[in-house]
Design a protein around this motif. Structure first.
Motif, PDB file in Angstrom:
ATOM      1  N   PRO A   7       0.924  -1.345   0.074  1.00  0.00           N
ATOM      2  CA  PRO A   7      -0.083  -0.051   0.014  1.00  0.00           C
ATOM      3  C   PRO A   7       0.900   1.406  -0.024  1.00  0.00           C
ATOM      4  CG  PRO A   7      -0.020  -1.201   1.979  1.00  0.00           C
ATOM      5  CD  PRO A   7       0.687  -1.956   1.294  1.00  0.00           C
ATOM      6  N   ARG A   8       2.082   1.067   0.376  1.00  0.00           N
ATOM      7  CA  ARG A   8       2.943   2.408   0.449  1.00  0.00           C
ATOM      8  C   ARG A   8       3.241   2.961  -0.980  1.00  0.00           C
ATOM      9  NH1 ARG A   8       4.177  -0.788   4.638  1.00  0.00           N
ATOM     10  NH2 ARG A   8       5.597  -1.832   3.212  1.00  0.00           N
ATOM     11  N   THR A   9       2.915   1.783  -1.938  1.00  0.00           N
ATOM     12  CA  THR A   9       3.670   2.340  -3.411  1.00  0.00           C
ATOM     13  C   THR A   9       2.251   2.798  -4.223  1.00  0.00           C
ATOM     14  OG1 THR A   9       3.072  -0.013  -4.319  1.00  0.00           O
ATOM     15  CG2 THR A   9       5.370   0.781  -3.474  1.00  0.00           C
ATOM     16  N   THR A  10       1.001   2.746  -3.484  1.00  0.00           N
ATOM     17  CA  THR A  10      -0.327   3.147  -4.400  1.00  0.00           C
ATOM     18  C   THR A  10      -0.807   4.323  -3.633  1.00  0.00           C
ATOM     19  OG1 THR A  10      -1.465   1.234  -3.211  1.00  0.00           O
ATOM     20  CG2 THR A  10      -0.547   0.746  -5.337  1.00  0.00           C
ATOM     21  N   TRP A  11      -1.204   5.302  -4.285  1.00  0.00           N
ATOM     22  CA  TRP A  11      -1.466   6.631  -3.721  1.00  0.00           C
ATOM     23  C   TRP A  11      -2.925   6.482  -3.317  1.00  0.00           C
ATOM     24  CZ3 TRP A  11      -5.333  10.133  -4.906  1.00  0.00           C
ATOM     25  CH2 TRP A  11      -5.212  11.116  -4.489  1.00  0.00           C
ATOM     26  N   ALA A  12      -3.361   6.840  -2.363  1.00  0.00           N
ATOM     27  CA  ALA A  12      -4.768   7.029  -1.955  1.00  0.00           C
ATOM     28  C   ALA A  12      -4.900   8.302  -0.970  1.00  0.00           C
ATOM     29  CB  ALA A  12      -5.534   5.803  -1.431  1.00  0.00           C
ATOM     30  N   LEU A  13      -6.003   9.207  -1.315  1.00  0.00           N
ATOM     31  CA  LEU A  13      -6.207  10.305  -0.808  1.00  0.00           C
ATOM     32  C   LEU A  13      -6.509   9.879   0.996  1.00  0.00           C
ATOM     33  CD1 LEU A  13      -6.214  13.388  -0.681  1.00  0.00           C
ATOM     34  CD2 LEU A  13      -8.783  13.454  -1.231  1.00  0.00           C
ATOM     35  N   ASP A  14      -7.282   8.876   1.225  1.00  0.00           N
ATOM     36  CA  ASP A  14      -7.642   8.546   2.472  1.00  0.00           C
ATOM     37  C   ASP A  14      -6.508   7.815   3.603  1.00  0.00           C
ATOM     38  OD1 ASP A  14      -7.680   6.007   1.288  1.00  0.00           O
ATOM     39  OD2 ASP A  14      -9.385   5.307   2.306  1.00  0.00           O
ATOM     40  N   ARG A  15      -5.547   7.838   2.764  1.00  0.00           N
ATOM     41  CA  ARG A  15      -4.143   7.236   3.542  1.00  0.00           C
ATOM     42  C   ARG A  15      -3.139   8.408   3.720  1.00  0.00           C
ATOM     43  NH1 ARG A  15      -1.543   3.448   1.030  1.00  0.00           N
ATOM     44  NH2 ARG A  15      -2.650   3.285  -0.979  1.00  0.00           N
ATOM     45  N   ARG A 105       5.100   0.914   9.198  1.00  0.00           N
ATOM     46  CA  ARG A 105       5.952   1.737   8.402  1.00  0.00           C
ATOM     47  C   ARG A 105       5.177   2.455   7.309  1.00  0.00           C
ATOM     48  NH1 ARG A 105       7.335  -2.994   6.197  1.00  0.00           N
ATOM     49  NH2 ARG A 105       7.919  -3.063   4.202  1.00  0.00           N
ATOM     50  N   PHE A 106       5.313   3.577   7.055  1.00  0.00           N
ATOM     51  CA  PHE A 106       4.737   4.481   5.982  1.00  0.00           C
ATOM     52  C   PHE A 106       5.687   5.159   5.223  1.00  0.00           C
ATOM     53  CE2 PHE A 106       5.230   6.817  10.011  1.00  0.00           C
ATOM     54  CZ  PHE A 106       5.608   8.042   9.637  1.00  0.00           C
ATOM     55  N   ARG A 107       5.210   5.444   3.950  1.00  0.00           N
ATOM     56  CA  ARG A 107       6.207   6.082   2.903  1.00  0.00           C
ATOM     57  C   ARG A 107       6.198   7.536   3.033  1.00  0.00           C
ATOM     58  NH1 ARG A 107       7.419   3.496  -1.814  1.00  0.00           N
ATOM     59  NH2 ARG A 107       7.947   2.016  -0.342  1.00  0.00           N
ATOM     60  N   VAL A 108       7.299   8.241   3.066  1.00  0.00           N
ATOM     61  CA  VAL A 108       7.461   9.677   3.098  1.00  0.00           C
ATOM     62  C   VAL A 108       8.262  10.196   1.920  1.00  0.00           C
ATOM     63  CG1 VAL A 108       8.391  11.405   4.527  1.00  0.00           C
ATOM     64  CG2 VAL A 108       7.721   9.494   5.595  1.00  0.00           C
ATOM     65  N   THR A 109       7.537  10.926   1.188  1.00  0.00           N
ATOM     66  CA  THR A 109       8.041  11.727   0.173  1.00  0.00           C
ATOM     67  C   THR A 109       8.402  13.172   0.465  1.00  0.00           C
ATOM     68  OG1 THR A 109       7.055  10.159  -1.395  1.00  0.00           O
ATOM     69  CG2 THR A 109       7.879  12.085  -2.341  1.00  0.00           C
ATOM     70  N   VAL A 110       9.629  13.591   0.296  1.00  0.00           N
ATOM     71  CA  VAL A 110       9.925  15.040   0.642  1.00  0.00           C
ATOM     72  C   VAL A 110      10.097  15.635  -0.559  1.00  0.00           C
ATOM     73  CG1 VAL A 110      11.012  16.745   2.183  1.00  0.00           C
ATOM     74  CG2 VAL A 110      10.645  14.405   2.867  1.00  0.00           C
ATOM     75  N   PRO A 129      -0.314   2.853   5.219  1.00  0.00           N
ATOM     76  CA  PRO A 129      -0.590   1.585   4.785  1.00  0.00           C
ATOM     77  C   PRO A 129      -2.321   1.431   4.704  1.00  0.00           C
ATOM     78  CG  PRO A 129       0.696   1.123   6.649  1.00  0.00           C
ATOM     79  CD  PRO A 129       0.625   2.550   6.391  1.00  0.00           C
ATOM     80  N   THR A 130      -2.675   2.124   5.623  1.00  0.00           N
ATOM     81  CA  THR A 130      -4.136   1.989   5.756  1.00  0.00           C
ATOM     82  C   THR A 130      -4.984   3.320   6.220  1.00  0.00           C
ATOM     83  OG1 THR A 130      -4.374   1.544   8.110  1.00  0.00           O
ATOM     84  CG2 THR A 130      -4.091  -0.394   6.709  1.00  0.00           C
ATOM     85  N   ALA A 131      -6.014   3.326   5.748  1.00  0.00           N
ATOM     86  CA  ALA A 131      -6.935   4.848   6.431  1.00  0.00           C
ATOM     87  C   ALA A 131      -6.774   4.840   7.902  1.00  0.00           C
ATOM     88  CB  ALA A 131      -8.311   4.684   5.613  1.00  0.00           C
ATOM     89  N   ALA A 132      -7.072   3.659   8.429  1.00  0.00           N
ATOM     90  CA  ALA A 132      -7.287   3.791   9.998  1.00  0.00           C
ATOM     91  C   ALA A 132      -5.967   4.021  10.734  1.00  0.00           C
ATOM     92  CB  ALA A 132      -7.594   2.353  10.485  1.00  0.00           C
ATOM     93  N   GLN A 133      -4.704   3.705   9.968  1.00  0.00           N
ATOM     94  CA  GLN A 133      -3.553   4.170  10.451  1.00  0.00           C
ATOM     95  C   GLN A 133      -3.217   5.703  10.345  1.00  0.00           C
ATOM     96  OE1 GLN A 133       0.238   1.747   9.736  1.00  0.00           O
ATOM     97  NE2 GLN A 133       1.219   3.836   9.815  1.00  0.00           N
TER      98      GLN A 133
END
Length: 158
Positions: A7-15, A105-110, A129-133
């Motif tokens: 999920p860290r490689t596929t964008w979704a606004l709710d995450r 863990r989550f993806r950070v792009t600066v 990785p999830t909307a809940a996180q």
């Protein structure tokens, strides 16, 4: 987990959590503050927290293991793995706890964008990785805490 199912490689606004700050410093200086091990350890932590570095290697494939120490002494172990560095425009990181294959863990792009007035726009995107996180992070204060970290960057470069 394959890249297609990560999920860290596929964008979704709710995450996603997005923070942006204009820094009164030129692009190259701001980028160096993020990519120079001697500088990042001076400012990268929430306001009031100290940062203890265990290991730092800022390059693609390198990692930074560190501990945030809160004002009341609580210790938060962190690990960043640097995935991509495109100087002076972009740094991409996986950020999580200091454990192998942290599922949280989550993806950070600066990204770093020069303005015509000599200032730099820093945009920090966290993709969870999830909307809940993401929701839990926001509830914990991730947005406010992130802005205090960017405030410390601005003071570091002042």
């Amino acid at each position: 987990m394959t890249q297609e199912s990560d999920p860290r490689t596929t964008w979704a606004l709710d995450r996603e959590i997005v923070l942006t700050r204009v820094i009164d410093a030129p692009l190259e200086r701001v980028f160096r503050a993020w990519s120079d091990p001697e500088q990042i350890v001076q400012w990268f932590s929430p306001e009031g927290f100290e940062n203890e570095t265990l290991e730092i290697d800022i390059r693609p494939g390198g990692r930074w293991r560190f501990i945030y120490v809160s004002p009341d002494g609580v210790r938060y172990e962190n690990r960043m793995v640097f995935l991509r560095i495109d100087a002076p425009r972009l740094i991409e990181i996986d950020h999580g706890s200091d454990i192998d294959d942290d599922p949280q863990r989550f993806r950070v792009t600066v990204t770093f964008d020069a303005q015509s007035n000599g200032k730099t726009v820093v945009t920090l995107r966290q993709l969870h990785p999830t909307a809940a996180q993401r929701a839990a992070g926001i509830g914990f204060g991730a947005v406010e805490i992130g802005f205090t970290t960017l405030d410390k960057l601005a003071r570091h470069l002042a």
